[in-house]
Design a protein around this motif. Structure first.
Motif, PDB file in Angstrom:
ATOM      1  N   GLY A  88     -20.236   7.468  10.945  1.00 45.05           N
ATOM      2  CA  GLY A  88     -21.610   7.211  10.543  1.00 45.05           C
ATOM      3  C   GLY A  88     -21.708   6.919   9.059  1.00 45.05           C
ATOM      4  O   GLY A  88     -20.697   6.789   8.362  1.00 45.05           O
ATOM      5  N   TYR A  89     -22.945   6.842   8.586  1.00 39.75           N
ATOM      6  CA  TYR A  89     -23.209   6.578   7.176  1.00 39.75           C
ATOM      7  C   TYR A  89     -24.138   7.653   6.617  1.00 39.75           C
ATOM      8  O   TYR A  89     -25.100   8.063   7.265  1.00 39.75           O
ATOM      9  CB  TYR A  89     -23.866   5.203   6.995  1.00 39.75           C
ATOM     10  CG  TYR A  89     -22.907   4.056   7.180  1.00 39.75           C
ATOM     11  CD1 TYR A  89     -22.107   3.615   6.131  1.00 39.75           C
ATOM     12  CD2 TYR A  89     -22.790   3.420   8.410  1.00 39.75           C
ATOM     13  CE1 TYR A  89     -21.217   2.569   6.293  1.00 39.75           C
ATOM     14  CE2 TYR A  89     -21.899   2.361   8.589  1.00 39.75           C
ATOM     15  CZ  TYR A  89     -21.121   1.946   7.520  1.00 39.75           C
ATOM     16  OH  TYR A  89     -20.232   0.904   7.690  1.00 39.75           O
ATOM     17  N   THR A  91     -26.046   9.043   2.709  1.00 40.49           N
ATOM     18  CA  THR A  91     -26.835   8.468   1.639  1.00 40.49           C
ATOM     19  C   THR A  91     -26.036   7.444   0.841  1.00 40.49           C
ATOM     20  O   THR A  91     -24.816   7.543   0.729  1.00 40.49           O
ATOM     21  CB  THR A  91     -27.332   9.593   0.692  1.00 40.49           C
ATOM     22  OG1 THR A  91     -28.167   9.037  -0.303  1.00 40.49           O
ATOM     23  CG2 THR A  91     -26.163  10.295   0.027  1.00 40.49           C
ATOM     24  N   ALA A  92     -26.732   6.424   0.323  1.00 39.46           N
ATOM     25  CA  ALA A  92     -26.133   5.356  -0.493  1.00 39.46           C
ATOM     26  C   ALA A  92     -25.083   4.550   0.264  1.00 39.46           C
ATOM     27  O   ALA A  92     -24.248   3.877  -0.339  1.00 39.46           O
ATOM     28  CB  ALA A  92     -25.532   5.931  -1.776  1.00 39.46           C
ATOM     29  N   GLY A  93     -25.103   4.626   1.596  1.00 38.22           N
ATOM     30  CA  GLY A  93     -24.173   3.834   2.390  1.00 38.22           C
ATOM     31  C   GLY A  93     -22.761   4.370   2.439  1.00 38.22           C
ATOM     32  O   GLY A  93     -21.827   3.645   2.806  1.00 38.22           O
ATOM     33  N   VAL A  94     -22.580   5.638   2.076  1.00 44.50           N
ATOM     34  CA  VAL A  94     -21.249   6.250   2.120  1.00 44.50           C
ATOM     35  C   VAL A  94     -20.786   6.377   3.569  1.00 44.50           C
ATOM     36  O   VAL A  94     -21.511   6.904   4.423  1.00 44.50           O
ATOM     37  CB  VAL A  94     -21.270   7.643   1.455  1.00 44.50           C
ATOM     38  CG1 VAL A  94     -19.942   8.363   1.670  1.00 44.50           C
ATOM     39  CG2 VAL A  94     -21.557   7.513  -0.034  1.00 44.50           C
ATOM     40  N   ALA A  95     -19.586   5.886   3.868  1.00 40.28           N
ATOM     41  CA  ALA A  95     -19.026   5.992   5.211  1.00 40.28           C
ATOM     42  C   ALA A  95     -18.482   7.400   5.432  1.00 40.28           C
ATOM     43  O   ALA A  95     -17.888   7.998   4.525  1.00 40.28           O
ATOM     44  CB  ALA A  95     -17.912   4.970   5.403  1.00 40.28           C
ATOM     45  N   ILE A  96     -18.703   7.918   6.644  1.00 41.20           N
ATOM     46  CA  ILE A  96     -18.298   9.291   6.959  1.00 41.20           C
ATOM     47  C   ILE A  96     -17.585   9.327   8.308  1.00 41.20           C
ATOM     48  O   ILE A  96     -18.058   8.756   9.290  1.00 41.20           O
ATOM     49  CB  ILE A  96     -19.525  10.227   7.008  1.00 41.20           C
ATOM     50  CG1 ILE A  96     -20.282  10.195   5.677  1.00 41.20           C
ATOM     51  CG2 ILE A  96     -19.094  11.650   7.341  1.00 41.20           C
ATOM     52  CD1 ILE A  96     -21.580  10.998   5.700  1.00 41.20           C
ATOM     53  N   SER A 115     -27.356  16.567  12.239  1.00 32.52           N
ATOM     54  CA  SER A 115     -26.943  16.798  10.849  1.00 32.52           C
ATOM     55  C   SER A 115     -27.095  15.527  10.024  1.00 32.52           C
ATOM     56  O   SER A 115     -27.582  15.567   8.881  1.00 32.52           O
ATOM     57  CB  SER A 115     -25.487  17.287  10.808  1.00 32.52           C
ATOM     58  OG  SER A 115     -25.364  18.584  11.347  1.00 32.52           O
ATOM     59  N   PHE A 116     -26.698  14.398  10.585  1.00 33.00           N
ATOM     60  CA  PHE A 116     -26.860  13.123   9.873  1.00 33.00           C
ATOM     61  C   PHE A 116     -28.344  12.869   9.584  1.00 33.00           C
ATOM     62  O   PHE A 116     -28.717  12.479   8.469  1.00 33.00           O
ATOM     63  CB  PHE A 116     -26.278  11.976  10.692  1.00 33.00           C
ATOM     64  CG  PHE A 116     -24.815  11.728  10.444  1.00 33.00           C
ATOM     65  CD1 PHE A 116     -24.398  10.817   9.492  1.00 33.00           C
ATOM     66  CD2 PHE A 116     -23.844  12.398  11.180  1.00 33.00           C
ATOM     67  CE1 PHE A 116     -23.056  10.580   9.267  1.00 33.00           C
ATOM     68  CE2 PHE A 116     -22.494  12.177  10.960  1.00 33.00           C
ATOM     69  CZ  PHE A 116     -22.096  11.260   9.999  1.00 33.00           C
ATOM     70  N   LYS A 117     -29.191  13.107  10.573  1.00 34.94           N
ATOM     71  CA  LYS A 117     -30.632  12.854  10.416  1.00 34.94           C
ATOM     72  C   LYS A 117     -31.250  13.755   9.345  1.00 34.94           C
ATOM     73  O   LYS A 117     -32.155  13.348   8.614  1.00 34.94           O
ATOM     74  CB  LYS A 117     -31.350  13.061  11.744  1.00 34.94           C
ATOM     75  CG  LYS A 117     -31.102  11.957  12.771  1.00 34.94           C
ATOM     76  CD  LYS A 117     -31.882  12.231  14.047  1.00 34.94           C
ATOM     77  CE  LYS A 117     -31.689  11.117  15.070  1.00 34.94           C
ATOM     78  NZ  LYS A 117     -32.422  11.399  16.333  1.00 34.94           N
ATOM     79  N   HIS A 118     -30.768  14.998   9.270  1.00 28.73           N
ATOM     80  CA  HIS A 118     -31.339  15.955   8.324  1.00 28.73           C
ATOM     81  C   HIS A 118     -31.278  15.459   6.883  1.00 28.73           C
ATOM     82  O   HIS A 118     -32.122  15.817   6.055  1.00 28.73           O
ATOM     83  CB  HIS A 118     -30.595  17.295   8.416  1.00 28.73           C
ATOM     84  CG  HIS A 118     -30.867  18.039   9.672  1.00 28.73           C
ATOM     85  ND1 HIS A 118     -30.101  19.119  10.092  1.00 28.73           N
ATOM     86  CD2 HIS A 118     -31.821  17.870  10.627  1.00 28.73           C
ATOM     87  CE1 HIS A 118     -30.572  19.560  11.239  1.00 28.73           C
ATOM     88  NE2 HIS A 118     -31.606  18.826  11.585  1.00 28.73           N
ATOM     89  N   PHE A 119     -30.261  14.641   6.576  1.00 28.19           N
ATOM     90  CA  PHE A 119     -30.054  14.236   5.182  1.00 28.19           C
ATOM     91  C   PHE A 119     -30.042  12.713   5.018  1.00 28.19           C
ATOM     92  O   PHE A 119     -29.343  12.162   4.170  1.00 28.19           O
ATOM     93  CB  PHE A 119     -28.751  14.855   4.662  1.00 28.19           C
ATOM     94  CG  PHE A 119     -28.776  16.355   4.711  1.00 28.19           C
ATOM     95  CD1 PHE A 119     -29.489  17.089   3.775  1.00 28.19           C
ATOM     96  CD2 PHE A 119     -28.127  17.039   5.726  1.00 28.19           C
ATOM     97  CE1 PHE A 119     -29.541  18.472   3.835  1.00 28.19           C
ATOM     98  CE2 PHE A 119     -28.171  18.426   5.793  1.00 28.19           C
ATOM     99  CZ  PHE A 119     -28.884  19.140   4.846  1.00 28.19           C
ATOM    100  N   GLY A 120     -30.836  12.047   5.853  1.00 28.81           N
ATOM    101  CA  GLY A 120     -31.041  10.614   5.692  1.00 28.81           C
ATOM    102  C   GLY A 120     -29.889   9.742   6.106  1.00 28.81           C
ATOM    103  O   GLY A 120     -29.842   8.556   5.750  1.00 28.81           O
ATOM    104  N   ALA A 122     -27.074   8.363   9.346  1.00 25.54           N
ATOM    105  CA  ALA A 122     -27.190   7.866  10.714  1.00 25.54           C
ATOM    106  C   ALA A 122     -25.821   7.834  11.368  1.00 25.54           C
ATOM    107  O   ALA A 122     -24.840   7.387  10.750  1.00 25.54           O
ATOM    108  CB  ALA A 122     -27.809   6.474  10.735  1.00 25.54           C
ATOM    109  N   LEU A 123     -25.757   8.329  12.584  1.00 28.57           N
ATOM    110  CA  LEU A 123     -24.526   8.277  13.356  1.00 28.57           C
ATOM    111  C   LEU A 123     -24.315   6.856  13.848  1.00 28.57           C
ATOM    112  O   LEU A 123     -25.252   6.216  14.332  1.00 28.57           O
ATOM    113  CB  LEU A 123     -24.617   9.241  14.534  1.00 28.57           C
ATOM    114  CG  LEU A 123     -23.318   9.642  15.238  1.00 28.57           C
ATOM    115  CD1 LEU A 123     -22.374  10.315  14.256  1.00 28.57           C
ATOM    116  CD2 LEU A 123     -23.634  10.599  16.389  1.00 28.57           C
TER     117      LEU A 123
END
Length: 240
Positions: A88-89, A91-96, A115-120, A122-123
């Motif tokens: 997913g991505y 904040t700031a487009g960081v890949a995770i 968890s992704f949604k909580h901090f802006g 997206a999976l």
């Protein structure tokens, strides 16, 4: 390999986590699981696992925590765990990348997505960010432990052992291997008398990106929440 130092990122995370004993145990549990999956659960027959078990004992990790990680790797007790990587991505487009081991995929994916949604963040879909990482064996020699050790000596020993690359930093030597060669290189250098600050098979971002302090704070909160999930083995990002 690029000149980027993974060690500096590790140190940054460690400085924030050293006060959190649970984080330390989680990292060791991950290393126990990975080593046991790769080479078996018998430390006498698995040099990588033996080193991690010694690290666990030095950190005063409870025996039941150590055994739980080994049981998870071996499937003891009839539990069947599946290894799933989520992408997913933040904040700031960081890949995770989020590596998990789960006995309930529906529970895990729901938790990771939240968890992704909580901090802006997206999976994403499978393959959406994985191409931005390389899997490598990674070993770190602390130069303070070997003050008379020079770069040429480490480079020669590492390459003879089968390593792919060595990078010299002010405080450490970083040794990179192909994943398949990691245990052989680690065992060879251990037999030669080297000790490691870090030793693991990990994911290395190909092109680490810099982000603002505000974005860093959001990203750290996301990573912290992901790492607190019992199904999560490791979290990797492209943030520098």
């Amino acid at each position: 390999m690029s000149g980027h130092s993974k060690w500096h990122n590790i140190q940054g995370r460690k400085n924030a986590q050293d006060a959190k004993r649970g984080k330390i145990f989680q990292k060791i549990a991950h290393d126990l699981y990975v080593a046991a999956k790769a080479g078996g659960v018998d430390p006498e027959m698995n040099a990588s696992l033996r080193l991690v078990v010694e690290k666990a004992k030095a950190a005063n990790m409870p025996k039941e925590n150590i055994q739980r990680a080994l049981d998870k790797a071996s499937g003891a007790g009839g539990q069947k765990f599946e290894e799933v990587t989520y992408e997913g991505y933040g904040t700031a487009g960081v890949a995770i990348l989020v590596e998990t081991s789960t006995d309930n995929i529906n529970r895990t994916v729901s938790s990771i997505r939240n968890s992704f949604k909580h901090f802006g963040g997206a999976l994403g879909t499978t393959g959406s960010v994985a191409f931005q990482f390389d899997r490598k064996g990674y070993l770190v020699i602390n130069r303070l432990d070997f003050p008379n050790l020079d770069e040429d000596t480490v480079l020669e020993a590492a390459l003879e052992a089968g390593a792919e690359d060595v990078q010299t930093q002010a405080d450490v030597f970083e040794i990179y291997t192909l994943p398949a060669d990691f245990q052989t290189v680690e065992a060879s250098l251990t037999d030669a008398g080297y000790q490691f600050e870090e030793s693991e098979v990990t994911m290395i971002a190909q092109n680490p990106m810099s982000i603002s302090e505000d974005d860093r704070e959001k990203l750290d909160k996301l990573v912290d929440e992901l790492e607190e999930n019992e199904d999560v083995l490791a979290v990797y990002t492209t943030a520098n």
